[in-house]
Design an enzyme around this catalytic site. Structure first.
Site, PDB file in Angstrom:
ATOM      1  N   ILE A 181      22.053  23.418  45.009  1.00  0.00           N
ATOM      2  CA  ILE A 181      20.979  22.550  45.360  1.00  0.00           C
ATOM      3  C   ILE A 181      20.578  23.036  46.909  1.00  0.00           C
ATOM      4  O   ILE A 181      19.452  22.803  46.966  1.00  0.00           O
ATOM      5  CB  ILE A 181      21.387  20.910  45.656  1.00  0.00           C
ATOM      6  CG1 ILE A 181      21.707  20.506  44.224  1.00  0.00           C
ATOM      7  CG2 ILE A 181      20.350  20.219  46.288  1.00  0.00           C
ATOM      8  CD1 ILE A 181      20.939  20.546  42.985  1.00  0.00           C
ATOM      9  N   CYS A 224      18.128  12.507  44.231  1.00  0.00           N
ATOM     10  CA  CYS A 224      19.512  12.216  44.294  1.00  0.00           C
ATOM     11  C   CYS A 224      19.689  10.463  44.661  1.00  0.00           C
ATOM     12  O   CYS A 224      18.659  10.194  45.329  1.00  0.00           O
ATOM     13  CB  CYS A 224      20.349  12.934  45.207  1.00  0.00           C
ATOM     14  SG  CYS A 224      19.846  13.137  46.903  1.00  0.00           S
ATOM     15  N   HIS A 282      29.701  14.189  46.511  1.00  0.00           N
ATOM     16  CA  HIS A 282      29.982  13.142  47.611  1.00  0.00           C
ATOM     17  C   HIS A 282      31.637  12.736  47.292  1.00  0.00           C
ATOM     18  O   HIS A 282      31.894  11.779  48.117  1.00  0.00           O
ATOM     19  CB  HIS A 282      29.135  11.924  47.444  1.00  0.00           C
ATOM     20  CG  HIS A 282      27.645  12.264  48.034  1.00  0.00           C
ATOM     21  ND1 HIS A 282      26.900  12.966  46.962  1.00  0.00           N
ATOM     22  CD2 HIS A 282      27.014  12.200  49.074  1.00  0.00           C
ATOM     23  CE1 HIS A 282      25.699  13.077  47.478  1.00  0.00           C
ATOM     24  NE2 HIS A 282      25.641  12.765  48.786  1.00  0.00           N
TER      25      HIS A 282
END
Length: 747
Positions: free
Chosen positions: A423, A636, A687
């Site tokens: 990304i 996102c 994450h």
């Protein structure tokens, strides 16, 4: 006139909670040491609020990670995959938030979604068929008792049962009526236990009431509270925020609440509703100080609004929790002339007290505030305003058509099937941050700094080529933040020194402040993007942040519309896009991670109030590039399934979505809507520190291919890798490329 607040920032004046919690993650603190630290921090905050003169002080608004997660754990709403692991309670809590991978098992983190229309994220509770709801935790009671022992009376805060049900994921086949009945019994027990401890009030947060509420949902809400409010052992405040409750107002005021909290800042119809009638036997908690922006309150406007409220039983409060603004302006280095225009959390406490004093006759405070708002704050940029006024429909339309560009780009790039990329960012190590800080403090020369950044880029380009990524990135080592970095090179912005706001868990953001008109002063990313491209024969993406995200992740102006601010930013980023293209960058990613953030909570307002200008603002950025230049974007940690048609109208060539935590749920909607844009659904969750196995990623890829045509699929993580460590980053990406290699061989 009494005052209170809905909630207070828990990260600490200097992000103390973040650093302590991350020490615990690194096994540098025990759970007991972390708990002791948190107790001291809560005490500091309660005493600060009390000393400011606020009458009603909340408790249980503190959290190590997320208050929705806290509520789920309090009520035993924990998935079996976690309860069956032999973990301590604190380990289970963080396993839900971050995932767990160790000798006791391997579980993914729970999905994380945006908290209504903010940049805060909550952990989605999961209610399974076997879930039994009851009061299994004691956090809310401990924290009330903790404050009481200090001589501070607080009002415990908890998410209300209706909103909790609205935000939860239900396993198919779950008996929802049983869950609701158990939930009501659990909340009754909470009432009783808090009452026994001496608590006078409890605050139930029900922000879901500000959304479109159907007849069936309203009936559910009414049924819950008719049962729950039967002879409660404590006074109950129903607190709403982020808008007005037009669909539920009459039902709410008819129920036996002792207090009702309404948002007079974002609630466009709140004043109108209250003027139609508000019960004399209830307290009206009027949210008149903006809890989401950092500008000083205009006391005159607030006083005039309050005079229109006929209720005599009035408590002044914030429009929402102060969680969404920085801690205090006292640590900033702005000049006094600039700083006087800002109010962070601590200053908003003083504003509430000021307004209460004005209502009882304190004219000097009002006069000082009136003088502030009578002054001109900045010099307008007329050239920017003229460009905005000159825009036509042609400026928002890229030519040739998407289908024609798709054919041209297929020939120009000749990617393999399932092209791989990341990304954008790579880990921002301690060394990277320290070197950037030294350069900023002029402790090292520009030449030395450039050599360091160049070496970082070279190393990571070489590594990306080694593992076989198809489209590379330079890693963004020169950037402190995906928004702030751009705004530091745009006129019209100010940057705080310590204006941190919690985004999720220990992750904080420092939103820039849009002070005036925005324009690009010089090229921003061209230097390092072109450097990186010259080091390799593979494509290196140019990496930009889109105008809507820059706007949504800033504290916006309140003197012009969000649309006009966004268009100013769009024109500035358009200049950067064209400069990248001119310098040989053939793939340009324009991230719109926060596209949904300011989407109105009511669907009836989605297009007229937001999408009708935000989507064209994105198109304005790339409308002038050549057909062979491939435009990517990334989104996102929001729910995008219901705005897929609008996203397709962004007219990007490739869109990557966060999808791993949501179990690829977006794919069905893409298929149903005949989504034309090529897509890269994130195949693993960045994450979480957890490393996905090759087979796990292969399974994810096969799920994607069941819903999306092969020629439309890209493979990538679900977000940038800035916050991850190097070992987990390299392991995860190596597994990702190996999984793609194996799937290609199987096709």
């Amino acid at each position: 006139m009494k005052t209170t607040i809905i909630g207070f920032p828990r990260i600490g004046e200097n992000r103390e909670l973040k650093f302590a919690t991350e020490k615990y993650f690194r096994n540098e603190l025990t759970i007991d040491e972390l708990t002791d630290f948190a107790r001291e921090l809560r005490q500091k905050h309660w005493e600060l609020i009390k000393q400011s003169g606020i009458d009603g002080i909340p408790s249980n608004d503190f959290s190590f990670y997320d208050t929705t997660l806290d509520t789920a754990c309090l009520l035993n709403i924990i998935p079996q995959e976690v309860t069956t692991l032999n973990l301590a309670e604190s380990e289970k809590y963080f396993a839900l938030a971050r995932g767990y991978q160790g000798e006791k098992g391997d579980v993914k983190a729970r999905p994380m979604k945006k908290w209504f229309n903010t940049n805060y994220h909550y952990i989605v509770p999961k209610i399974e068929k076997e879930t039994r709801v009851f009061v299994s935790g004691d956090k809310i009671f401990k924290e009330y008792h903790e404050a009481k022992a200090l001589g501070i009376e607080t009002r415990p805060v908890i998410i209300g049962p209706y909103t909790l049900l609205q935000l939860s994921e239900f396993e198919l086949g779950t008996d929802q009526q049983r869950i609701t009945d158990e939930l009501i019994a659990a909340y009754k027990e909470i009432f009783e236990r808090l009452g026994a401890l001496g608590a006078e009030w409890i605050q139930l947060d029900e922000p879901s009431l500000v959304k479109d509420v159907t007849t069936e949902e309203l009936a559910e809400f009414k049924a819950i509270y008719e049962k729950l409010l039967t002879e409660p052992q404590i006074k109950v405040l129903l607190q709403t925020y982020f808008g007005d409750i037009r669909d539920a107002y009459e039902t709410v005021i008819a129920l036996p609440f002792d207090g009702i909290g309404l948002d007079f800042v974002e609630g466009r119809k709140t004043l109108e509703l209250v003027k139609q009638g508000f019960p004399k036997d209830k307290l009206l908690f009027a949210g008149i100080v903006n809890g989401k922006n950092i500008w000083r309150n205009n006391y005159q406007q607030t006083i005039e609004a309050l005079k229109k409220i006929e209720s005599k039983q009035l408590v002044l409060t914030t429009s929402c929790s102060l969680l969404h603004v920085p801690f205090t302006t006292e640590n900033e280095t702005f000049s006094a002339e600039i700083n006087q225009h800002f109010a962070f959390a601590k200053e908003k406490l003083a504003e509430l007290v000021d307004i209460a004093d004005i209502l009882t006759g304190a004219k000097d405070v009002l006069q000082v505030n009136q003088k502030l708002f009578a002054e001109s704050r900045f010099t307008e940029n007329h050239a920017v305003q003229e460009k905005i006024n000159a825009l036509t429909e042609k400026d928002y339309t890229r030519q040739p058509t998407f289908e024609q560009r798709e054919t041209i780009q297929k020939s120009a790039f000749d990617y393999p099937v399932l092209p791989t990329t990341t990304i954008g960012s790579f880990p921002q190590t301690r060394e990277v941050k320290l070197t950037r800080a030294k350069y900023k403090r002029q402790e090292i020369s520009e030449e030395a700094y450039d050599q360091f950044i160049a070496q970082q880029i070279n190393d990571w380009l070489e590594w990306q080529e080694k593992i076989g990524l198809d489209v590379l990135v330079h890693g963004e080592f020169e950037r402190n933040d995906m928004v702030e970095y751009f705004e530091q090179n745009l006129s019209g912005y100010l940057f705080s020194k310590n204006g941190w706001v919690q985004s999720y868990g220990t992750r904080g953001v420092k939103p820039p402040i849009i002070w005036g008109d925005v324009a690009r002063e010089k090229p921003i990313t061209v230097k390092w993007s072109t450097y990186a491209q010259k080091q390799t024969d593979k494509i290196v993406k140019g990496m930009l942040t889109g105008p809507v995200t820059i706007l949504n992740w800033s504290f916006p102006r309140e003197d012009i519309s969000l649309k006009d601010s966004t268009l100013q930013i769009a024109l500035a980023i358009q200049e950067e896009v064209l400069d990248l293209e001119k310098n040989g960058i053939r793939v340009i990613q324009i991230d719109e991670a926060a596209l949904r953030e300011k989407l109105p909570l009511r669907k009836t307002d989605w297009y007229s109030e937001y999408l009708d200008w935000s989507i064209p603002a994105f198109r304005l950025v790339h409308s002038k590039v050549q057909a062979a230049t491939q435009i990517h974007t990334h989104m996102c940690y929001s729910e995008f399934t219901d705005i897929i048609p609008a996203i397709d109208q962004m007219d990007a060539d490739v869109i990557s979505f966060e999808a791993s935590r949501s179990n690829l749920g977006i794919l069905d909607e893409l298929k149903q809507q005949h989504f034309r844009t090529a897509v890269g659904p994130g195949v693993y969750d960045i994450h979480s520190p957890r490393v996905p196995a090759v087979d796990e990623i292969k399974q994810t890829i096969h799920k994607i291919l069941e819903k999306v045509p092969l020629e439309k699929v890209w493979i990538n993580p679900d977000c940038g890798l800035k916050t991850r460590g190097i070992p987990e980053t390299t392991a995860s990406l190596t597994n990702m490329t190996e999984a793609v290699k194996q799937v290609r061989e199987e096709l």
